[in-house]
Design a protein around this motif. Structure first.
Motif, mmCIF file in Angstrom:
data_model
loop_
_atom_site.group_PDB
_atom_site.id
_atom_site.type_symbol
_atom_site.label_atom_id
_atom_site.label_comp_id
_atom_site.label_asym_id
_atom_site.label_seq_id
_atom_site.Cartn_x
_atom_site.Cartn_y
_atom_site.Cartn_z
ATOM 1 N N PHE A 1 32.608 -15.346 -14.097
ATOM 2 C CA PHE A 1 31.458 -16.244 -14.115
ATOM 3 C C PHE A 1 30.245 -15.541 -14.712
ATOM 4 O O PHE A 1 29.527 -16.106 -15.541
ATOM 5 C CB PHE A 1 31.163 -16.754 -12.701
ATOM 6 N N ASP A 2 30.021 -14.301 -14.318
ATOM 7 C CA ASP A 2 28.911 -13.535 -14.885
ATOM 8 C C ASP A 2 29.078 -13.372 -16.398
ATOM 9 O O ASP A 2 28.113 -13.489 -17.161
ATOM 10 C CB ASP A 2 28.790 -12.160 -14.230
ATOM 11 N N ALA A 3 30.302 -13.109 -16.858
ATOM 12 C CA ALA A 3 30.556 -12.966 -18.296
ATOM 13 C C ALA A 3 30.287 -14.290 -19.018
ATOM 14 O O ALA A 3 29.734 -14.300 -20.124
ATOM 15 C CB ALA A 3 31.987 -12.497 -18.541
ATOM 16 N N ARG B 1 29.742 -24.500 -10.026
ATOM 17 C CA ARG B 1 30.681 -25.566 -9.641
ATOM 18 C C ARG B 1 31.474 -26.040 -10.859
ATOM 19 O O ARG B 1 32.676 -26.286 -10.768
ATOM 20 C CB ARG B 1 29.939 -26.730 -8.994
ATOM 21 N N LEU B 2 30.804 -26.168 -11.987
ATOM 22 C CA LEU B 2 31.495 -26.541 -13.222
ATOM 23 C C LEU B 2 32.508 -25.471 -13.605
ATOM 24 O O LEU B 2 33.664 -25.774 -13.895
ATOM 25 C CB LEU B 2 30.468 -26.727 -14.347
ATOM 26 N N TYR B 3 32.080 -24.225 -13.606
ATOM 27 C CA TYR B 3 32.940 -23.111 -14.015
ATOM 28 C C TYR B 3 34.204 -23.046 -13.154
ATOM 29 O O TYR B 3 35.295 -22.827 -13.661
ATOM 30 C CB TYR B 3 32.166 -21.800 -13.925
ATOM 31 N N TYR B 4 34.059 -23.249 -11.853
ATOM 32 C CA TYR B 4 35.187 -23.136 -10.923
ATOM 33 C C TYR B 4 35.903 -24.468 -10.675
ATOM 34 O O TYR B 4 36.594 -24.620 -9.673
ATOM 35 C CB TYR B 4 34.734 -22.519 -9.599
ATOM 36 N N HIS B 5 35.748 -25.428 -11.570
ATOM 37 C CA HIS B 5 36.470 -26.704 -11.507
ATOM 38 C C HIS B 5 36.123 -27.523 -10.265
ATOM 39 O O HIS B 5 36.925 -28.352 -9.845
ATOM 40 C CB HIS B 5 37.998 -26.496 -11.532
ATOM 41 N N ARG B 6 34.981 -27.315 -9.670
ATOM 42 C CA ARG B 6 34.619 -28.096 -8.477
ATOM 43 C C ARG B 6 33.934 -29.404 -8.840
ATOM 44 O O ARG B 6 33.867 -30.309 -8.014
ATOM 45 C CB ARG B 6 33.755 -27.259 -7.553
ATOM 46 N N ALA C 1 38.621 -21.660 -21.782
ATOM 47 C CA ALA C 1 39.741 -22.585 -21.592
ATOM 48 C C ALA C 1 40.468 -22.289 -20.289
ATOM 49 O O ALA C 1 40.848 -23.195 -19.556
ATOM 50 C CB ALA C 1 40.698 -22.501 -22.769
ATOM 51 N N GLN C 2 40.677 -21.018 -20.009
ATOM 52 C CA GLN C 2 41.338 -20.598 -18.776
ATOM 53 C C GLN C 2 40.281 -19.990 -17.870
ATOM 54 O O GLN C 2 39.708 -18.953 -18.184
ATOM 55 C CB GLN C 2 42.421 -19.559 -19.080
ATOM 56 N N ARG C 3 40.016 -20.655 -16.763
ATOM 57 C CA ARG C 3 39.055 -20.121 -15.811
ATOM 58 C C ARG C 3 39.571 -20.356 -14.404
ATOM 59 O O ARG C 3 40.353 -21.272 -14.165
ATOM 60 C CB ARG C 3 37.668 -20.694 -16.029
ATOM 61 N N PRO C 4 39.146 -19.521 -13.479
ATOM 62 C CA PRO C 4 39.675 -19.597 -12.120
ATOM 63 C C PRO C 4 39.117 -20.790 -11.354
ATOM 64 O O PRO C 4 38.180 -21.451 -11.793
ATOM 65 C CB PRO C 4 39.200 -18.282 -11.498
ATOM 66 N N THR C 5 39.701 -21.005 -10.193
ATOM 67 C CA THR C 5 39.234 -22.076 -9.320
ATOM 68 C C THR C 5 38.433 -21.539 -8.142
ATOM 69 O O THR C 5 37.944 -22.313 -7.336
ATOM 70 C CB THR C 5 40.407 -22.916 -8.798
#
Length: 122
Positions: free
Chosen positions: A27-29, A72-77, A110-114
């Protein structure tokens, strides 16, 4: 930007895990990449590029809100559409904010964690 999550944890005790977790390296990156990919980001009267450059302002509720929604966006929430509605609705002034929000959404990996727990990079 790595200090972003740690600094916010001190000022926003109810922030989501992605902000409280100092190991949210992905997320920081992503936040770091926004200054390169999306220069001069403005949402409403808020200079998002300046927030990113300085790790935000202590006590700036707009920054805390933006960072919370972005995590929240980054982690698919939340979905990109929900992000757009919440950020422009909460901070923006309408169509002039579309370019900034489009760039933020378009810069998502494209690939990011949840969750931050799966966001650790070696």
């Amino acid at each position: 930007m790595a200090s972003c999550a740690a600094a916010l944890a001190l000022t926003a005790g109810c922030a989501p895990d992605s902000v409280r977790n100092i190991e949210a390296q992905g997320f920081d990156a992503y936040l770091d990449s926004l200054n390169r990919r999306c220069p001069n980001l403005m949402i409403g009267n808020n200079n998002v590029s300046e927030w990113l450059r300085t790790d935000g302002s202590q006590g700036d509720s707009d920054y805390v809100y933006w960072l919370d929604q972005t995590s929240r966006l980054y982690y698919h929430r939340i979905t990109p559409a929900q992000y757009r509605d919440s950020v422009i609705g909460g901070l923006g002034q309408g169509k002039s904010d579309t370019r900034a929000v489009d760039c933020i959404i378009g810069s998502l990996p494209a690939q990011r964690p949840t969750s931050p727990a799966s966001d650790k990079r070696p």
